[in-house]
Write a protein that holds these residues in place. Structure first.
Motif, PDB file in Angstrom:
ATOM      1  N   GLN A  20       0.831  -1.202   0.000  1.00  0.00           N
ATOM      2  CA  GLN A  20       0.000   0.000   0.000  1.00  0.00           C
ATOM      3  C   GLN A  20       0.869   1.257   0.000  1.00  0.00           C
ATOM      4  N   MET A  21       1.978   1.211   0.727  1.00  0.00           N
ATOM      5  CA  MET A  21       2.884   2.360   0.770  1.00  0.00           C
ATOM      6  C   MET A  21       3.517   2.612  -0.596  1.00  0.00           C
ATOM      7  N   ARG A  22       3.868   1.550  -1.309  1.00  0.00           N
ATOM      8  CA  ARG A  22       4.437   1.729  -2.647  1.00  0.00           C
ATOM      9  C   ARG A  22       3.401   2.345  -3.590  1.00  0.00           C
ATOM     10  N   THR A  23       2.147   1.940  -3.447  1.00  0.00           N
ATOM     11  CA  THR A  23       1.066   2.513  -4.257  1.00  0.00           C
ATOM     12  C   THR A  23       0.898   3.997  -3.937  1.00  0.00           C
ATOM     13  N   ILE A  24       0.928   4.330  -2.659  1.00  0.00           N
ATOM     14  CA  ILE A  24       0.816   5.732  -2.244  1.00  0.00           C
ATOM     15  C   ILE A  24       1.980   6.538  -2.800  1.00  0.00           C
ATOM     16  N   ARG A  25       3.191   5.964  -2.732  1.00  0.00           N
ATOM     17  CA  ARG A  25       4.373   6.643  -3.282  1.00  0.00           C
ATOM     18  C   ARG A  25       4.166   6.941  -4.768  1.00  0.00           C
ATOM     19  N   ASN A  26       3.684   5.954  -5.509  1.00  0.00           N
ATOM     20  CA  ASN A  26       3.454   6.151  -6.944  1.00  0.00           C
ATOM     21  C   ASN A  26       2.395   7.220  -7.192  1.00  0.00           C
ATOM     22  N   ASN A  27       1.320   7.191  -6.408  1.00  0.00           N
ATOM     23  CA  ASN A  27       0.261   8.201  -6.550  1.00  0.00           C
ATOM     24  C   ASN A  27       0.790   9.596  -6.244  1.00  0.00           C
ATOM     25  N   LEU A  28       1.627   9.704  -5.209  1.00  0.00           N
ATOM     26  CA  LEU A  28       2.227  10.996  -4.869  1.00  0.00           C
ATOM     27  C   LEU A  28       3.118  11.493  -5.998  1.00  0.00           C
ATOM     28  N   ASN A  29       3.948  10.606  -6.525  1.00  0.00           N
ATOM     29  CA  ASN A  29       4.822  11.001  -7.634  1.00  0.00           C
ATOM     30  C   ASN A  29       4.010  11.474  -8.834  1.00  0.00           C
ATOM     31  N   ASN A  30       2.912  10.795  -9.130  1.00  0.00           N
ATOM     32  CA  ASN A  30       2.059  11.193 -10.254  1.00  0.00           C
ATOM     33  C   ASN A  30       1.417  12.557 -10.010  1.00  0.00           C
ATOM     34  N   ARG A  31       0.947  12.777  -8.796  1.00  0.00           N
ATOM     35  CA  ARG A  31       0.302  14.054  -8.472  1.00  0.00           C
ATOM     36  C   ARG A  31       1.321  15.195  -8.525  1.00  0.00           C
ATOM     37  N   ILE A  32       2.513  14.943  -8.000  1.00  0.00           N
ATOM     38  CA  ILE A  32       3.572  15.949  -8.048  1.00  0.00           C
ATOM     39  C   ILE A  32       3.925  16.267  -9.493  1.00  0.00           C
ATOM     40  N   ARG A  33       4.024  15.242 -10.319  1.00  0.00           N
ATOM     41  CA  ARG A  33       4.338  15.447 -11.742  1.00  0.00           C
ATOM     42  C   ARG A  33       3.256  16.305 -12.395  1.00  0.00           C
ATOM     43  N   SER A  34       1.995  16.080 -12.035  1.00  0.00           N
ATOM     44  CA  SER A  34       0.898  16.890 -12.586  1.00  0.00           C
ATOM     45  C   SER A  34       1.066  18.355 -12.208  1.00  0.00           C
ATOM     46  N   PHE A  35       1.433  18.620 -10.943  1.00  0.00           N
ATOM     47  CA  PHE A  35       1.671  19.994 -10.510  1.00  0.00           C
ATOM     48  C   PHE A  35       2.797  20.618 -11.317  1.00  0.00           C
ATOM     49  N   GLU A  36       3.893  19.863 -11.486  1.00  0.00           N
ATOM     50  CA  GLU A  36       5.051  20.389 -12.213  1.00  0.00           C
ATOM     51  C   GLU A  36       4.726  20.626 -13.680  1.00  0.00           C
ATOM     52  N   ASP A  37       3.958  19.728 -14.287  1.00  0.00           N
ATOM     53  CA  ASP A  37       3.549  19.923 -15.681  1.00  0.00           C
ATOM     54  C   ASP A  37       2.682  21.162 -15.828  1.00  0.00           C
ATOM     55  N   GLU A  38       1.826  21.398 -14.853  1.00  0.00           N
ATOM     56  CA  GLU A  38       0.972  22.581 -14.889  1.00  0.00           C
ATOM     57  C   GLU A  38       1.826  23.847 -14.877  1.00  0.00           C
ATOM     58  N   MET A  39       2.862  23.854 -14.042  1.00  0.00           N
ATOM     59  CA  MET A  39       3.724  25.035 -13.942  1.00  0.00           C
ATOM     60  C   MET A  39       4.583  25.205 -15.196  1.00  0.00           C
ATOM     61  N   LYS A  40       5.102  24.113 -15.735  1.00  0.00           N
ATOM     62  CA  LYS A  40       6.021  24.192 -16.875  1.00  0.00           C
ATOM     63  C   LYS A  40       5.309  24.384 -18.201  1.00  0.00           C
ATOM     64  N   PHE A  41       4.230  23.649 -18.393  1.00  0.00           N
ATOM     65  CA  PHE A  41       3.602  23.598 -19.709  1.00  0.00           C
ATOM     66  C   PHE A  41       2.205  24.193 -19.768  1.00  0.00           C
ATOM     67  N   GLY A  42       1.688  24.656 -18.645  1.00  0.00           N
ATOM     68  CA  GLY A  42       0.371  25.253 -18.624  1.00  0.00           C
ATOM     69  C   GLY A  42      -0.763  24.241 -18.715  1.00  0.00           C
ATOM     70  N   LYS A  43      -0.437  22.958 -18.502  1.00  0.00           N
ATOM     71  CA  LYS A  43      -1.497  21.944 -18.519  1.00  0.00           C
ATOM     72  C   LYS A  43      -2.392  22.144 -17.302  1.00  0.00           C
ATOM     73  N   THR A  44      -3.654  21.834 -17.457  1.00  0.00           N
ATOM     74  CA  THR A  44      -4.593  21.971 -16.361  1.00  0.00           C
ATOM     75  C   THR A  44      -4.420  20.815 -15.387  1.00  0.00           C
ATOM     76  N   LEU A  45      -4.272  21.142 -14.116  1.00  0.00           N
ATOM     77  CA  LEU A  45      -4.111  20.140 -13.079  1.00  0.00           C
ATOM     78  C   LEU A  45      -5.421  19.385 -12.893  1.00  0.00           C
ATOM     79  N   PRO A  46      -5.381  18.053 -12.977  1.00  0.00           N
ATOM     80  CA  PRO A  46      -6.609  17.291 -12.767  1.00  0.00           C
ATOM     81  C   PRO A  46      -7.159  17.530 -11.359  1.00  0.00           C
ATOM     82  N   LYS A  47      -8.436  17.731 -11.271  1.00  0.00           N
ATOM     83  CA  LYS A  47      -9.083  17.937  -9.974  1.00  0.00           C
ATOM     84  C   LYS A  47      -9.299  16.590  -9.302  1.00  0.00           C
ATOM     85  N   VAL A  48      -9.217  16.596  -7.981  1.00  0.00           N
ATOM     86  CA  VAL A  48      -9.516  15.379  -7.229  1.00  0.00           C
ATOM     87  C   VAL A  48     -10.751  15.645  -6.375  1.00  0.00           C
ATOM     88  N   SER A  49     -11.494  14.593  -6.106  1.00  0.00           N
ATOM     89  CA  SER A  49     -12.724  14.742  -5.327  1.00  0.00           C
ATOM     90  C   SER A  49     -12.394  14.988  -3.858  1.00  0.00           C
TER      91      SER A  49
END
Length: 81
Positions: A20-49
Motif C-alpha cells: 500500500q505504501m508503494r502505491t501511495i508513493r506512486n500516486n504521490l509522484n504522479n500528483r507531483i508530476r501533474s503539478f510540475e507539468d501545470e507550472m512548466k507547460f500550462g497543462k490543467t491540473l486534474p481535480k480530485v474529489s
C-alpha cells in the motif's frame, strides 16, 4: 505551514502495508508530476474529489508526504516487512 491533512496522512501510514505504501508513493509522484507539468507547460491540473487522499494539498505538502512515505518504505524494507 503544512496543511492539517498532512499530519493525518502521516499518521494513517502506520497502518499501511508495504504494498500500500508503494502505491501511495506512486500516486504521490504522479500528483507531483501533474503539478510540475501545470507550472512548466500550462497543462490543467486534474481535480480530485473531496474524498481523495490528496484533496486540497499543495505541491509542498505533497512533497512532504512523499518524503515521509519514502522513509517508511525504507524502514519497512530494513525491518523485513
Amino acid at each position: 505551514m503544512a496543511h492539517p491533512r498532512v499530519e493525518e496522512l502521516k499518521a494513517s501510514f502506520k497502518e499501511k502495508t508495504p504494498k500500500q505504501m508503494r502505491t501511495i508513493r506512486n500516486n504521490l509522484n504522479n500528483r507531483i508530476r501533474s503539478f510540475e507539468d501545470e507550472m512548466k507547460f500550462g497543462k490543467t491540473l486534474p481535480k480530485v474529489s473531496a474524498s481523495h487522499m490528496f484533496y486540497e494539498l499543495e505541491l509542498k505538502d505533497l512533497k512532504e508526504v512523499l518524503e515521509f512515505a519514502m522513509k517508511k518504505i525504507r524502514s519497512d524494507e530494513k525491518s523485513g516487512n
